[in-house]
Scaffold this motif. Structure first.
Motif, PDB file in Angstrom:
ATOM      1  N   VAL A  28       0.863  -1.182   0.000  1.00 16.03           N
ATOM      2  CA  VAL A  28       0.000   0.000   0.000  1.00 16.03           C
ATOM      3  C   VAL A  28       0.899   1.232   0.000  1.00 16.03           C
ATOM      4  O   VAL A  28       1.852   1.302   0.773  1.00 16.03           O
ATOM      5  N   CYS A  29       0.606   2.172  -0.904  1.00  7.98           N
ATOM      6  CA  CYS A  29       1.431   3.375  -0.976  1.00  7.98           C
ATOM      7  C   CYS A  29       1.284   4.175   0.315  1.00  7.98           C
ATOM      8  O   CYS A  29       0.179   4.493   0.738  1.00  7.98           O
ATOM      9  N   GLY A  30       2.428   4.469   0.926  1.00 12.57           N
ATOM     10  CA  GLY A  30       2.418   5.160   2.207  1.00 12.57           C
ATOM     11  C   GLY A  30       2.566   6.662   2.059  1.00 12.57           C
ATOM     12  O   GLY A  30       2.493   7.204   0.953  1.00 12.57           O
ATOM     13  N   GLU A 210       9.702   4.933  -7.342  1.00 15.92           N
ATOM     14  CA  GLU A 210       9.943   4.448  -5.976  1.00 15.92           C
ATOM     15  C   GLU A 210       9.223   3.143  -5.677  1.00 15.92           C
ATOM     16  O   GLU A 210       9.818   2.165  -5.257  1.00 15.92           O
ATOM     17  N   CYS A 211       7.898   3.202  -5.863  1.00 15.57           N
ATOM     18  CA  CYS A 211       7.087   2.060  -5.443  1.00 15.57           C
ATOM     19  C   CYS A 211       7.431   0.843  -6.293  1.00 15.57           C
ATOM     20  O   CYS A 211       7.526  -0.266  -5.780  1.00 15.57           O
ATOM     21  N   SER A 212       7.638   1.068  -7.607  1.00 17.87           N
ATOM     22  CA  SER A 212       7.980  -0.058  -8.479  1.00 17.87           C
ATOM     23  C   SER A 212       9.257  -0.732  -7.990  1.00 17.87           C
ATOM     24  O   SER A 212       9.333  -1.962  -7.900  1.00 17.87           O
ATOM     25  N   PRO A 235      -2.043   9.976 -11.726  1.00 14.84           N
ATOM     26  CA  PRO A 235      -1.135   9.201 -12.589  1.00 14.84           C
ATOM     27  C   PRO A 235      -0.298   8.139 -11.856  1.00 14.84           C
ATOM     28  O   PRO A 235       0.321   7.314 -12.510  1.00 14.84           O
ATOM     29  N   HIS A 236      -0.293   8.149 -10.500  1.00 15.76           N
ATOM     30  CA  HIS A 236       0.724   7.353  -9.793  1.00 15.76           C
ATOM     31  C   HIS A 236       0.692   5.860 -10.173  1.00 15.76           C
ATOM     32  O   HIS A 236       1.694   5.295 -10.609  1.00 15.76           O
ATOM     33  N   HIS A 237      -0.460   5.239 -10.036  1.00 15.90           N
ATOM     34  CA  HIS A 237      -0.487   3.790 -10.295  1.00 15.90           C
ATOM     35  C   HIS A 237      -0.442   3.468 -11.790  1.00 15.90           C
ATOM     36  O   HIS A 237       0.090   2.430 -12.191  1.00 15.90           O
TER      37      HIS A 237
END
Ligand SMILES: [Zn+2]
Length: 452
Positions: A28-30, A210-212, A235-237
């Motif tokens: 989960v994106c923090g 980052e998340c990737s 756009p993030h996901h």
């Protein structure tokens, strides 16, 4: 138990089947740690905490690996550091700790992993090198950009067409990118800003990479579930998906509004969990309010919502207090309750089942029925992450300053009863009732709760 989840990617509610039931992975994106989280930011950690609890019950506690990151390098953080004169790391560490305190107060279990972006810059550089090598990205003066033109699938998560994307917003300082929707994987170093050396030039990472990189490194992609707020779909996901095939199920919780308007720092209509706790609301009350609507639906925040949440929790705590001399049976949460949660995390339906359990607990007469009702109520509440408090402390806390007065009246009444002064004891009972308090006399003494 079969779990069904709505997948943003397929736009369908699907049966959830982890790739490996002995290692279920969720990310989960923090938060971006530069200021206090507002109550809308608290919805995803609470919603996905309930899912975490349900997955652990279903697959086993050790079988679920949940990661939630800290974005600790970002334009807003750099701006906050410049403004306050504090080092970046002092700000990010401070707000990480505050985030953990605030989510902890809302009963959110610590995820298994809480990776920091700055600890994974090497992984991000490696991923950007791969994207450059396969022609999915290009280097410009201001940074390295992902090329949406090179990705025919771009837009598949948010359902936007390439034509719609052409009208993408301009981002200041990114004048040399080829397409308005191209996004920065890497931002060229600027004087006075933190930067890292890379084969494609010194700089710092963009947010989406980052998340990737962290998912790949910490969990191994594709993961089973990737979650976050609905505002992260685009756009993030969308950008995360473009960079790498990350997850099989994408889940998004709805907006929180205040007076029907989206809550956001830029509009200024925000309230933080910290402020609500300081106003005297209990963490469980805030949590209950956040879970009172289905996670995909919008939720309008108000004091009324909090009052209703507290009244519901009063009923739960009242039932437990009534049965305080009964040992809870070691039972599971009832099937109907579990099925509600397993049906795309239907917390309103689960809360309705919980209410039925309270009625069962309040009307059970035989000791065995009381023990079962109490056990079921506690097991179900555990999955929603509530009823962790001592019931007497709960009522004391929710009555605030008036609790001490009530304690004194209850003690006077106990003394009057002991002296067999029943007229005085009845008078005190009436006085307490007038203050909205019900006294319960049991074998282990007298207790009180808010009158239902
Ligand atoms: Zn993310």
């Amino acid at each position: 138990m079969e779990i069904a989840l709505t997948n943003t990617l397929t736009r369908r509610k699907e049966r959830f089947e982890p790739a490996d039931p002995s290692r279920v992975t969720m990310y989960v994106c923090g938060p971006t740690v530069y200021s206090y989280a507002h109550i809308g930011n608290a919805r995803p950690p609470v919603v996905f905490d309930v899912l975490f609890r349900l997955l652990r019950l279903t697959y086993g506690e050790g079988a679920v690996i949940y990661a939630r990151n800290y974005t600790d390098i970002d334009d807003k953080i750099i701006a906050a550091a410049a403004k306050s004169g504090e080092p970046i790391e002092a700000i990010t560490r401070k707000f990480e700790r505050i985030y953990e305190e605030d989510t902890g107060a809302l009963g959110v279990l610590a995820p298994n992993l809480t990776p920091r972006a700055t600890a994974h810059v090497g992984d991000m550089i490696a991923l950007i090198e791969q994207l450059l090598a396969k022609g999915a990205a290009y280097k410009a003066e201001t940074g390295v950009y992902f090329s949406v033109a090179a990705d025919a699938d771009y837009g598949k998560l948010s359902g936007r067409s390439q034509d719609e994307l052409k009208a993408g917003a301009r981002v200041e300082g990114e004048d040399d990118k080829r397409h308005p929707s191209d996004f920065a994987l890497w931002k060229t170093a600027k004087p006075g800003e933190p930067s890292w050396e890379a084969s494609f030039g010194a700089g710092r990472p963009g947010w989406h990479i980052e998340c990737s990189a962290m998912i790949e490194k910490e969990l191994g992609s594709p993961i089973d579930i990737h979650g976050g707020g609905i505002d992260l779909i685009f756009p993030h996901h969308e950008n995360e998906i473009a960079q790498s095939e990350l997850a099989r199920v994408w889940m998004h919780n709805g907006f929180l509004t205040m007076d029907r308007e989206k809550m956001s720092k830029s509009i200024g209509n925000i309230i933080t969990p910290r402020e609500l706790l300081e106003q005297g609301w209990q963490g469980e009350t805030i949590r209950w309010a956040l879970l009172s609507a289905h996670y995909r639906a919008p939720l309008d925040w108000s004091d009324d919502l909090l009052r209703q949440a507290q009244a519901s929790l009063d009923r739960l705590y009242g039932a437990v207090l009534r049965l305080k001399d009964v040992a809870a049976a070691d039972v599971e949460a009832p099937q109907a309750f579990l099925e509600a949660l397993a049906d795309d995390l239907n917390t309103p339906a689960a809360i309705a089942e919980l209410s039925a359990l309270v009625t069962a607990a309040n009307t059970a007469k035989k000791p065995a029925d009381q023990a079962k009702a109490k056990g079921e109520l506690l097991a179900a509440a555990q999955l929603l992450g509530v009823l962790n408090d001592d019931p007497e402390r709960w009522f004391r806390a929710t009555f605030g300053e008036r609790a001490a007065e009530i304690d004194a009246l209850v003690a006077e009444r106990v003394a009057a009863r002991a002296a067999k002064n029943y007229a005085e004891s009845d008078r005190l009972r009436d006085e307490l009732a007038a203050r909205g308090v019900e006294v319960m006399d049991g074998p282990s003494g007298s207790t009180w709760r808010r009158k239902g």
